[in-house]
Motif scaffolding. Structure first.
Motif, PDB file in Angstrom:
ATOM      1  N   ASN A 154       0.854  -1.191   0.000  1.00  0.00           N
ATOM      2  CA  ASN A 154       0.000   0.000   0.000  1.00  0.00           C
ATOM      3  C   ASN A 154       0.883   1.231   0.000  1.00  0.00           C
ATOM      4  OD1 ASN A 154      -2.638  -1.164   0.128  1.00  0.00           O
ATOM      5  ND2 ASN A 154      -2.181  -1.755   2.233  1.00  0.00           N
ATOM      6  N   MET A 155       0.690   2.062  -1.006  1.00  0.00           N
ATOM      7  CA  MET A 155       1.548   3.237  -1.129  1.00  0.00           C
ATOM      8  C   MET A 155       0.711   4.509  -1.238  1.00  0.00           C
ATOM      9  SD  MET A 155       4.472   4.000  -3.948  1.00  0.00           S
ATOM     10  CE  MET A 155       5.602   2.808  -3.434  1.00  0.00           C
ATOM     11  N   LEU A 156       1.074   5.501  -0.442  1.00  0.00           N
ATOM     12  CA  LEU A 156       0.382   6.793  -0.494  1.00  0.00           C
ATOM     13  C   LEU A 156       1.345   7.823  -1.082  1.00  0.00           C
ATOM     14  CD1 LEU A 156      -1.861   8.376   2.137  1.00  0.00           C
ATOM     15  CD2 LEU A 156       0.161   9.643   1.488  1.00  0.00           C
ATOM     16  N   ILE A 157       0.851   8.580  -2.042  1.00  0.00           N
ATOM     17  CA  ILE A 157       1.690   9.616  -2.659  1.00  0.00           C
ATOM     18  C   ILE A 157       0.919  10.932  -2.640  1.00  0.00           C
ATOM     19  CG2 ILE A 157       2.840  10.361  -4.804  1.00  0.00           C
ATOM     20  CD1 ILE A 157       3.142   7.332  -5.485  1.00  0.00           C
ATOM     21  N   THR A 158       1.546  12.008  -2.161  1.00  0.00           N
ATOM     22  CA  THR A 158       0.916  13.325  -2.304  1.00  0.00           C
ATOM     23  C   THR A 158       1.601  14.031  -3.475  1.00  0.00           C
ATOM     24  OG1 THR A 158       2.390  14.581  -0.833  1.00  0.00           O
ATOM     25  CG2 THR A 158       0.494  13.479   0.198  1.00  0.00           C
ATOM     26  N   ALA A 159       0.810  14.844  -4.175  1.00  0.00           N
ATOM     27  CA  ALA A 159       1.350  15.514  -5.367  1.00  0.00           C
ATOM     28  C   ALA A 159       0.678  16.864  -5.569  1.00  0.00           C
ATOM     29  CB  ALA A 159       1.111  14.633  -6.598  1.00  0.00           C
TER      30      ALA A 159
ATOM     31  N   LEU B  29       3.133  12.793   9.940  1.00  0.00           N
ATOM     32  CA  LEU B  29       3.341  11.373   9.602  1.00  0.00           C
ATOM     33  C   LEU B  29       4.598  10.835  10.271  1.00  0.00           C
ATOM     34  CD1 LEU B  29       2.359  11.241   5.822  1.00  0.00           C
ATOM     35  CD2 LEU B  29       1.013  10.464   7.781  1.00  0.00           C
ATOM     36  N   GLY B  30       5.629  11.676  10.371  1.00  0.00           N
ATOM     37  CA  GLY B  30       6.870  11.285  11.046  1.00  0.00           C
ATOM     38  C   GLY B  30       6.615  10.916  12.502  1.00  0.00           C
ATOM     39  N   LYS B  31       5.669  11.624  13.117  1.00  0.00           N
ATOM     40  CA  LYS B  31       5.347  11.350  14.531  1.00  0.00           C
ATOM     41  C   LYS B  31       4.508  10.082  14.672  1.00  0.00           C
ATOM     42  CE  LYS B  31       5.913  15.945  16.350  1.00  0.00           C
ATOM     43  NZ  LYS B  31       5.672  17.157  15.559  1.00  0.00           N
ATOM     44  N   LEU B  32       3.663   9.790  13.659  1.00  0.00           N
ATOM     45  CA  LEU B  32       2.761   8.633  13.736  1.00  0.00           C
ATOM     46  C   LEU B  32       3.395   7.345  13.219  1.00  0.00           C
ATOM     47  CD1 LEU B  32      -0.493  10.284  12.278  1.00  0.00           C
ATOM     48  CD2 LEU B  32      -0.183   9.495  14.633  1.00  0.00           C
ATOM     49  N   LYS B  33       4.514   7.490  12.491  1.00  0.00           N
ATOM     50  CA  LYS B  33       5.121   6.381  11.751  1.00  0.00           C
ATOM     51  C   LYS B  33       5.405   5.160  12.639  1.00  0.00           C
ATOM     52  CE  LYS B  33       9.351   6.999  10.240  1.00  0.00           C
ATOM     53  NZ  LYS B  33      10.509   6.186   9.910  1.00  0.00           N
ATOM     54  N   THR B  34       5.043   3.972  12.132  1.00  0.00           N
ATOM     55  CA  THR B  34       5.389   2.725  12.822  1.00  0.00           C
ATOM     56  C   THR B  34       6.683   2.181  12.201  1.00  0.00           C
ATOM     57  OG1 THR B  34       4.174   1.365  11.257  1.00  0.00           O
ATOM     58  CG2 THR B  34       2.931   2.178  13.162  1.00  0.00           C
ATOM     59  N   LYS B  35       7.283   1.170  12.845  1.00  0.00           N
ATOM     60  CA  LYS B  35       8.582   0.706  12.338  1.00  0.00           C
ATOM     61  C   LYS B  35       8.481  -0.016  10.987  1.00  0.00           C
ATOM     62  CE  LYS B  35       9.207  -3.567  15.078  1.00  0.00           C
ATOM     63  NZ  LYS B  35       7.848  -4.028  14.893  1.00  0.00           N
ATOM     64  N   ASN B  36       7.269  -0.416  10.621  1.00  0.00           N
ATOM     65  CA  ASN B  36       7.103  -1.073   9.318  1.00  0.00           C
ATOM     66  C   ASN B  36       6.782  -0.108   8.186  1.00  0.00           C
ATOM     67  OD1 ASN B  36       7.502  -3.601  10.475  1.00  0.00           O
ATOM     68  ND2 ASN B  36       5.360  -3.631  11.173  1.00  0.00           N
ATOM     69  N   GLN B  37       6.621   1.160   8.508  1.00  0.00           N
ATOM     70  CA  GLN B  37       6.279   2.133   7.457  1.00  0.00           C
ATOM     71  C   GLN B  37       7.526   2.886   7.004  1.00  0.00           C
ATOM     72  OE1 GLN B  37       3.163   4.361   9.617  1.00  0.00           O
ATOM     73  NE2 GLN B  37       1.696   3.593   8.110  1.00  0.00           N
ATOM     74  N   LEU B  38       7.581   3.136   5.697  1.00  0.00           N
ATOM     75  CA  LEU B  38       8.690   3.908   5.129  1.00  0.00           C
ATOM     76  C   LEU B  38       8.160   5.277   4.715  1.00  0.00           C
ATOM     77  CD1 LEU B  38      11.733   2.973   4.092  1.00  0.00           C
ATOM     78  CD2 LEU B  38      10.690   3.533   1.907  1.00  0.00           C
ATOM     79  N   LEU B  39       8.813   6.330   5.207  1.00  0.00           N
ATOM     80  CA  LEU B  39       8.343   7.693   4.940  1.00  0.00           C
ATOM     81  C   LEU B  39       9.389   8.452   4.127  1.00  0.00           C
ATOM     82  CD1 LEU B  39       6.203   9.911   5.478  1.00  0.00           C
ATOM     83  CD2 LEU B  39       7.407  10.421   7.625  1.00  0.00           C
ATOM     84  N   VAL B  40       8.944   8.985   2.987  1.00  0.00           N
ATOM     85  CA  VAL B  40       9.852   9.703   2.087  1.00  0.00           C
ATOM     86  C   VAL B  40       9.357  11.137   1.910  1.00  0.00           C
ATOM     87  CG1 VAL B  40      10.934   9.699  -0.202  1.00  0.00           C
ATOM     88  CG2 VAL B  40      10.238   7.523   0.847  1.00  0.00           C
ATOM     89  N   GLY B  41      10.216  12.096   2.218  1.00  0.00           N
ATOM     90  CA  GLY B  41       9.868  13.501   2.043  1.00  0.00           C
ATOM     91  C   GLY B  41      10.583  14.087   0.842  1.00  0.00           C
TER      92      GLY B  41
ATOM     93  N   ILE C  94       5.026   8.670   0.233  1.00  0.00           N
ATOM     94  CA  ILE C  94       5.947   9.601  -0.436  1.00  0.00           C
ATOM     95  C   ILE C  94       5.254  10.951  -0.542  1.00  0.00           C
ATOM     96  CG2 ILE C  94       7.408  10.021  -2.450  1.00  0.00           C
ATOM     97  CD1 ILE C  94       7.203   7.095  -3.190  1.00  0.00           C
ATOM     98  N   LEU C  95       5.850  11.964   0.080  1.00  0.00           N
ATOM     99  CA  LEU C  95       5.195  13.274   0.104  1.00  0.00           C
ATOM    100  C   LEU C  95       5.879  14.238  -0.859  1.00  0.00           C
ATOM    101  CD1 LEU C  95       3.993  11.821   2.546  1.00  0.00           C
ATOM    102  CD2 LEU C  95       3.703  14.052   3.573  1.00  0.00           C
ATOM    103  N   SER C  96       5.382  14.218  -2.104  1.00  0.00           N
ATOM    104  CA  SER C  96       6.017  15.082  -3.103  1.00  0.00           C
ATOM    105  C   SER C  96       5.232  16.366  -3.332  1.00  0.00           C
ATOM    106  CB  SER C  96       6.197  14.314  -4.413  1.00  0.00           C
ATOM    107  OG  SER C  96       4.942  14.062  -4.993  1.00  0.00           O
TER     108      SER C  96
END
Ligand code: CTP
Length: 215
Positions: free
Chosen positions: A8-13, A129-141, A90-92
């Motif tokens: 499951n991937m979330l992308i902002t654009a 999202l950085g504050k909510l992130k779990t260890k299995n989630q990958l966050l890209v800014g 991924i927050l683009s």
């Protein structure tokens, strides 16, 4: 993350528009092309993609779940509804950092005197999202810097608790807002920096996704 298939991937654009009155807004020149290219490439790799997109005329394939939003607040709300079930985010988006404190209910009439608009900060989606992130989630800014690019991008990565940060170059002709091409460097938490050549946004998207898969 060994592969993106089934993830499951979330992308902002895109940009956000912050209303001043019913006909005017504060916005920016983001076209949404980079984020939409990421969504298109991720779908090809078998990911389940949710694209949360500010005002953009760029279309996207039907297999992408697209949520169109206008303001930073709308984007924040849409992201918060989806974030818990995401593997990669991924927050683009080029989210406005400020919005008018009061939105006029009717069109502001022109006067001879000047006009001041008081601004207040918008919610910072990446930071939340950085504050909510779990260890299995990958966050890209994403980062767009004019001075001390690498240093600022690295401190943004740490401050917002991202795993990777994509630094857009403003120094190169043909890179960034509105262009078909982009030039990026990607930084990780271990001080590794990968710098890519100027290439099409589809190719840049492939580079970013490859780095995520190898991370
Ligand atoms: N971002 C966000 N919500 C905001 C502002 C920015 O999610 N309200 C995200 C962008 O999508 C991008 C990252 O934060 O992934 C970096 O945005 P940028 O504007 O470069 O950083 P800022 O934190 O706003 O810092 P500064 O403007 O001081 O460089």
């Amino acid at each position: 993350m060994p592969e993106l298939k089934g993830k499951n991937m979330l992308i902002t654009a895109g940009p956000t528009y912050e209303a001043i009155d019913p006909v005017r807004f504060i916005g920016n020149h983001s076209s949404g092309k980079m984020g939409i290219a990421l969504a298109e490439e991720a779908i090809k790799l078998g990911a389940k993609v949710t694209l949360i997109c500010g005002p953009s005329s760029v279309p996207s394939t039907e297999s992408i779940k697209r949520v169109d939003v206008i303001s930073a607040q709308n984007m924040f709300d849409a992201v918060m509804l989806e974030q818990a079930k995401m593997d990669v985010m991924i927050l683009s988006a080029a989210v406005a950092d400020y919005r008018p404190k009061n939105v006029a209910e009717s069109k502001i009439k022109k006067k001879d005197s000047g006009l001041s608009i008081e601004l207040e900060p918008t919610p910072d989606i990446l930071d939340s999202l950085g504050k909510l992130k779990t260890k299995n989630q990958l966050l890209v800014g994403f980062a767009l810097e004019t001075d001390n690019e690498l240093e600022n991008a690295h401190s943004k990565l740490k401050k917002k608790n991202c795993d990777l940060i994509v630094l857009n170059s403003l120094q190169d002709a043909g890179a960034g807002f509105g262009h078909e091409t982009n030039k990026v460097s990607i930084l990780d938490r271990h001080n590794n920096i990968t710098t890519f050549e100027l290439k099409s946004k589809a190719e840049v998207a492939k580079d970013i996704l490859r780095l995520i898969t190898d991370y």
